[in-house]
Structures are given as C-alpha cells and as structure tokens.
Motif scaffolding. Sequence first.
Motif, PDB file in Angstrom:
ATOM      1  N   PRO A  42     -56.622  81.362 131.832  1.00  0.00           N
ATOM      2  CA  PRO A  42     -57.274  83.122 130.871  1.00  0.00           C
ATOM      3  C   PRO A  42     -56.091  83.104 130.344  1.00  0.00           C
ATOM      4  O   PRO A  42     -56.810  83.931 128.646  1.00  0.00           O
ATOM      5  CB  PRO A  42     -57.047  83.970 132.271  1.00  0.00           C
ATOM      6  CG  PRO A  42     -57.339  83.353 133.432  1.00  0.00           C
ATOM      7  CD  PRO A  42     -56.365  81.982 133.477  1.00  0.00           C
ATOM      8  N   ALA A 165     -57.264  86.334 135.706  1.00  0.00           N
ATOM      9  CA  ALA A 165     -58.244  87.303 134.167  1.00  0.00           C
ATOM     10  C   ALA A 165     -58.235  88.606 134.324  1.00  0.00           C
ATOM     11  O   ALA A 165     -57.852  88.667 133.531  1.00  0.00           O
ATOM     12  CB  ALA A 165     -60.259  86.534 134.990  1.00  0.00           C
ATOM     13  N   ASP A 169     -56.007  90.820 131.746  1.00  0.00           N
ATOM     14  CA  ASP A 169     -56.823  91.808 131.256  1.00  0.00           C
ATOM     15  C   ASP A 169     -56.398  93.545 131.974  1.00  0.00           C
ATOM     16  O   ASP A 169     -56.042  93.636 130.561  1.00  0.00           O
ATOM     17  CB  ASP A 169     -58.351  91.934 131.565  1.00  0.00           C
ATOM     18  CG  ASP A 169     -58.625  92.966 131.258  1.00  0.00           C
ATOM     19  OD1 ASP A 169     -59.134  92.795 130.303  1.00  0.00           O
ATOM     20  OD2 ASP A 169     -59.645  93.229 132.162  1.00  0.00           O
ATOM     21  N   MET A 313     -64.281  86.011 130.437  1.00  0.00           N
ATOM     22  CA  MET A 313     -63.205  84.969 131.602  1.00  0.00           C
ATOM     23  C   MET A 313     -63.316  85.614 133.074  1.00  0.00           C
ATOM     24  O   MET A 313     -63.666  84.538 134.045  1.00  0.00           O
ATOM     25  CB  MET A 313     -61.177  84.977 131.030  1.00  0.00           C
ATOM     26  CG  MET A 313     -60.889  83.925 131.433  1.00  0.00           C
ATOM     27  SD  MET A 313     -62.032  82.739 132.370  1.00  0.00           S
ATOM     28  CE  MET A 313     -61.499  81.712 130.294  1.00  0.00           C
TER      29      MET A 313
END
Length: 498
Positions: A42, A165, A169, A313
């Motif tokens: 990612p 992911a 994030d 993603m």
Amino acid sequence: MSDALAPSAEAGGSAPPKSNAVVAVLALAGIVVPLMQTLVIPIIPELPKYLHASASNTIWAVTATLLAAAVATPVVGRLGDMFGKHRMLLVSIVLLVTGSVVCALSDSLVPMIAGRTLQGLAAAVVPLGISIMRDELPAERLAGSTALMGASLGVGGALGLPAAALIADRFDWHMLFWISAALGVVAFVLVLVVVPESKVRTGGRFDLIGSLGMAAGLVSLLLAVSKGADWGWTSATTLGLLATAVIVLLVWGWFELRTAQPLVDLRTTARRQVLFTNLASVAFGFSMFALSLVLPQLLQLPKATGYGLGRSMLTVGLVMAPMGLVMMAMAPLSAVISKTKGPKTTLMLGALIVAAGYGLNIVLMSQIWHLVLVSCVIGAGIGFAYGAMPSLIMGAVPTSESAAANSLNTLMRSIGTSIASAVAGVVLAQMTTTFGTTALPSENGFKVVMAIGAGAALLAFALASCLPRHRADAAHTASAATEPGGQAETAEVSTAKA
C-alpha cells in the motif's frame, strides 16, 4: 490402515494435543512471512516521498526482498536438513524481526533496502515448517497439516493487504514494520517453546561453491525478469543478465552433479514426480500472481474508464482477503482428496478450478462481487494445488532431503510469480487506452492477462497429468517420517525411481 499407522504417533513423539499445537504454531509462522512481504504494497506509491528518493530507486525495496528470498530459500532448506530445521526456522524468524526493525527505523533508501533484504532472507519458513511436520507429526495428520502450511502463503498475503492499507491510512507508515517485528517476536517465542527439534539430519559439509553459483545465476535471472521492462527487454543490461544466468546455471548444474554433497541433488530433482511437480509449481505461481496484478488495478482505475471501479486500496484488500480464507478452508478437503485419490488428482483438480476462475474473470469484471467470486474460485484452486505439492515432493525424496526439496519447490513458485509480473507488465504496457492525457491499461489488456493466467493453469494441468500414477504416497511419507534413514528412505527412493 489406521492400525498400521498407529505406531507413527508414538514414533513421532507427539500426542494429538501436542501435534495440534505444533501445526498451529508453524501455520502462524507461515502466515507471518507473506504478510511481511505484503505490508509494503500500500505504501509503494508514497515511498519516494517517505525515503527522499526517486521512484525507480525505491522499487528496489521490493526487488531486494524478491532476490534475497530466491537465494535464501534453497540455501536455508539445505542447512535445515544438515544442522536442524528447528534451528534454521528460528534463525529465519530472527532475520525477519531484525529486518522489520531496520525498516521501522528507516527514513532513507539504503537502510530500507537493507531491512527488506533481511526480511527476504526469512522466506524459507514455510518449507522448513512443512519438513518439520514430516518429521514430527503422526502419519494420519501429515497430509492435512502440510496442506494447511502450504495454504498459509496465500493466507498471509491476502490478509496482509487490507490490514496494511488500514494501518497505512490511519497511522505513521513505520507502524507497518513495527507490527511485522512484533508478529515475528510472537512467532519466535511460540516456535521456541512449542515446536520440537527434529533428530532427522544429514550432517556433512555445506556446498559453499554451489550456493554461490546458484545465487549468482538466480540473481541474474530474476533481475533481468523483474527489471527488464524498465531497462528494455532488448537492452544490453537485460540480455547480458539473461546470458549470464544461462551460463552460470549450466556451469552450476555441471558442478552439482560432480559434488559428493551438493546444495541441490539434481538427480533427485530429475525424478519424474519431483520434476513435474516443480514445473507445475512455476505455472501455478504464475497463475496466482497474475490475479494479484489484475484485480487491484481494475478496482482502482477510475469509473470513467468504463471498466475501472474507482475504489481505494483498502477495498482492494477486502476484496482479495476472502481468497486467502478460501485457500485455508480448502486445506482439509485437499488432504482428503489426496488421501483417497492421490495428490496428483488434487493438483490436476486445482489447475482446472484456477483455469475456470480466470474464465469467469474474463466475463465477470464489472462489479465488486464479480471480483470477490473470481478471487474465491481461484483461491480454492490454489488451495488444492498448494496442499498437494508438498505431498508429491515428500513422496519422492528421502526424509534427509525434505527441507531442501520443499525449499526448491517454493523457489519454483517464486520464479513463476516473477515471470507473471514481467509478462503482465509487457501486455498491459502494450495494450493501453487514453484517459485524458494518461495512457492506462485497456480492458482488453486485462482480459489478455486473464487468458494467459488460464493458459498457465491449463499448462499446470498438463504437467500434473505427466506425474506417476497414484501410489501410497501417504504411506511413503509416513514411513519416511517415522524411520529416518535406512530402510524407509531406501523403499521411498526405489519406489520413486520405478
């Protein structure tokens, strides 16, 4: 048959509860390694910013892991046969933890590449785990347990993507590698406490020249395959590396055939059951990775293209996660089919299921549920195949060579994934469509890659059909597991030669 195999439990030295713990710990260790390799995916687009380097240089954070894994897998497998599989399993996990910590402390390119290289050196965990199972488990548990261990490769990769992911994030990107290190520490402690050291060892002298020759050949080959699209397939660098790989591997093979204690016993590798299983592994590695290249791009391309789904993603990871769970769920069924019909049948069935999955993907690619269905179907086929391969390998090699043989089989899958990446890259780079001012892979380009993936699965089916007819592979494996050396090995090898 159960009566005949009953002594195996005693010979293995493990009561069923102990066997369950060994299987669970080894499967956990097997999941941690591919999860570690997936964690970086990612953040690949952001690595140039994070590491203050160009995109062409930061891709070495991925390539270094590939090269290190290719070299380490057969070498560590051989060392496991010689000096102890449990010991080399612990060493591999230590390398994974060390590499993860180095990456977690990195803010520049060089230490990141160094850390990713150390992580790649841990790639032999799964074949070592399978070989430990052969030595320690009761015969009736072996097929299902090795199938589960083989499936752990897909489980770790599939579950790692959505987790990575989500973490990338919500948190600082370094957290990905701290989590990898923590999981490695947990796996190390559990392996140290729960998994016994096998007494099956070959001893002898390590083939240093053979390992250096194999490393040089594999690095040249994989560098050319993985970087050929960037350098140009007809460039002097790419062609020079390919030529070097051919020459070095031919000389290496000549040397190995004349060495008393070779790194890889090429005579064993040339036996029909081992040879065609390894060739089918290359094709399966290609098929599995082709899906990993197609689905994320389809999901993330803009909806305005007419075929992209415009997703994040995180969604990509959630769509592909069921694939790993299906692979694990198929492990017991794979073991049952292998026991009743033989692992050859299981491998062929897996190939047909994968081919059918790619066929579905060609006509079903416009909705998220289409891609979830496709990933589950292909995951089921891969689960069957990866469950059968260890049984086929261990049914044809002496117990003293099981770690090296399983490691070589794992290497063959890795070569297949590298070839898939190169082929798919060429196809998608040539078959493009213009979106605004940007050239993107076309819908037909994706369909061609899927068709090639189906063709690779059918090639695996054809190769599997060349395997010897079903014999009592489980019995061979069981006898080898409980009678290391001597008569068990002799019977096993003579049957493989028949």
